[in-house]
Scaffold this active site. Structure first.
Site, mmCIF file in Angstrom:
data_model
loop_
_atom_site.group_PDB
_atom_site.id
_atom_site.type_symbol
_atom_site.label_atom_id
_atom_site.label_comp_id
_atom_site.label_asym_id
_atom_site.label_seq_id
_atom_site.Cartn_x
_atom_site.Cartn_y
_atom_site.Cartn_z
ATOM 1 N N ASN A 231 -10.223 -2.757 -6.676
ATOM 2 C CA ASN A 231 -9.686 -1.732 -7.587
ATOM 3 C C ASN A 231 -10.120 -1.485 -8.883
ATOM 4 O OD1 ASN A 231 -6.383 -2.972 -6.118
ATOM 5 N ND2 ASN A 231 -7.529 -1.325 -5.506
ATOM 6 N N ASP B 20 0.883 -1.170 -0.008
ATOM 7 C CA ASP B 20 0.040 -0.001 -0.016
ATOM 8 C C ASP B 20 1.117 1.340 -0.036
ATOM 9 O OD1 ASP B 20 -2.349 1.422 0.063
ATOM 10 O OD2 ASP B 20 -2.749 1.021 2.187
HETATM 11 C C1 FPP Z 1 -1.717 0.330 -3.417
HETATM 12 O O1 FPP Z 1 -1.267 1.518 -3.526
HETATM 13 C C2 FPP Z 1 -1.293 -0.547 -4.691
HETATM 14 C C3 FPP Z 1 -1.972 -1.202 -5.613
HETATM 15 C C4 FPP Z 1 -3.409 -0.992 -5.719
HETATM 16 C C5 FPP Z 1 -1.315 -1.701 -6.617
HETATM 17 C C6 FPP Z 1 -0.122 -2.650 -6.481
HETATM 18 C C7 FPP Z 1 0.779 -2.584 -7.356
HETATM 19 C C8 FPP Z 1 2.046 -2.598 -7.494
HETATM 20 C C9 FPP Z 1 2.928 -2.705 -6.223
HETATM 21 C C10 FPP Z 1 2.670 -2.650 -8.755
HETATM 22 C C11 FPP Z 1 3.482 -3.815 -9.197
HETATM 23 C C12 FPP Z 1 2.811 -4.943 -9.144
HETATM 24 C C13 FPP Z 1 2.843 -5.781 -10.102
HETATM 25 C C14 FPP Z 1 2.503 -7.216 -9.796
HETATM 26 C C15 FPP Z 1 3.131 -5.722 -11.523
HETATM 27 P P1 FPP Z 1 -2.120 2.522 -3.567
HETATM 28 O O2 FPP Z 1 -2.361 2.907 -5.063
HETATM 29 O O3 FPP Z 1 -3.553 2.178 -3.139
HETATM 30 O O4 FPP Z 1 -1.443 4.054 -2.809
HETATM 31 P P2 FPP Z 1 -2.343 5.166 -2.113
HETATM 32 O O5 FPP Z 1 -3.024 4.339 -0.876
HETATM 33 O O6 FPP Z 1 -1.248 5.898 -1.610
HETATM 34 O O7 FPP Z 1 -3.359 5.568 -2.921
#
Ligand code: FPP
Length: 240
Positions: free
Chosen positions: A67, A19
């Protein structure tokens, strides 16, 4: 945290809620997707770190069923990032004997993303190193509902009796079939919740919340989390 990791007491299964990509980018006045891109690099390091240490299973929450409600551009970026990740990393993963497994229903993913993911799974299926579970279009409640439906069907057909419905049996109907439950669940970015991740499997997991955003997660933070885990007293509901 002081001390050295005890290699004989490693968590066998580590699960990570990656996250904070969006906040990492916003703090740098960058578009959110730059955070996902940087998150991909952190993921590479996490797989390597866990594999080098001798962890048996690493599970990461890459894309949840919720998501899909993000802006279309961000969803498309993540679907393309998965393609990029698979194409870039698969040979290295395979060389390192990593076995890729997917948790979630990938039938709903865009065709090219699905094909790349399926290729990675089939290429690595006989590997015997670390098992790398990628939770993709995954939601724990949906997973449990799906298990209940399958069990109900088999009950109706007389294939199983109600006495046979045990914890072990239910576990066999989940995406994590055959996997030991996570010993340790790490969530980055300071948020303290499970967000529909491995709800059944986390019954006795140790939960560690780290303040750093996912793109900043590295080997030192992984080792610190493992050390903290090793200092926890796991009782599984028993008295010592
Ligand atoms: C959460 O951060 C992350 C995600 C929803 C996506 C996870 C993806 C990756 C780590 C990229 C690489 C993975 C692969 C398998 C290619 P957020 O966007 O919710 O962050 P925030 O809470 O700060 O908005």
């Amino acid at each position: 945290m002081k001390g050295e990791i005890d290699r004989s007491k490693l968590p066998k299964h580590i699960a990570i809620i990656m996250d904070g990509n969006g906040r990492w980018a916003s703090k740098r006045a960058l578009p959110r997707v730059f955070g996902h891109k940087a998150g991909m690099e952190a993921l590479r390091e996490a797989v390597k770190g866990c594999s080098d240490l001798g962890v048996k299973i690493l599970t990461v929450y890459a894309f949840s069923t919720e998501n899909w409600n993000r802006p279309t551009d961000e969803v498309s970026f993540l679907m393309n990032l998965l393609i990029e990740y698979m194409r870039k990393e698969i040979n290295e993963l395979n060389k390192n004997n990593v076995k890729v497994k997917i948790l979630g229903d990938i039938s709903g993913l865009p065709k090219v993303t699905r094909e790349e993911v399926e290729k990675a799974v089939s290429l690595t299926e006989n590997n015997e190193g670390i098992q790398f579970n990628i939770a993709l279009n995954y939601g724990s409640r949906a997973e449990i509902i799906c298990a209940c439906k399958k069990i109900a069907e088999e009950f109706k057909e007389g294939k199983i009796s109600s006495e046979e419905i045990t914890e072990e049996l239910i576990s066999e109907y989940l995406f994590t079939k055959g996997d030991i439950d996570p010993d340790l669940i790490i969530r980055t970015s300071g948020e303290k919740r499970l967000s529909n991740f491995l709800l059944w499997q986390s019954a006795y997991s140790e939960l560690i919340f780290v303040e750093e955003m996912w793109p900043d997660f590295n080997k030192q933070l992984l080792e610190r989390a493992i050390l903290e885990y090793q200092n926890r007293d796991r009782r599984f509901g028993l008295v010592k």
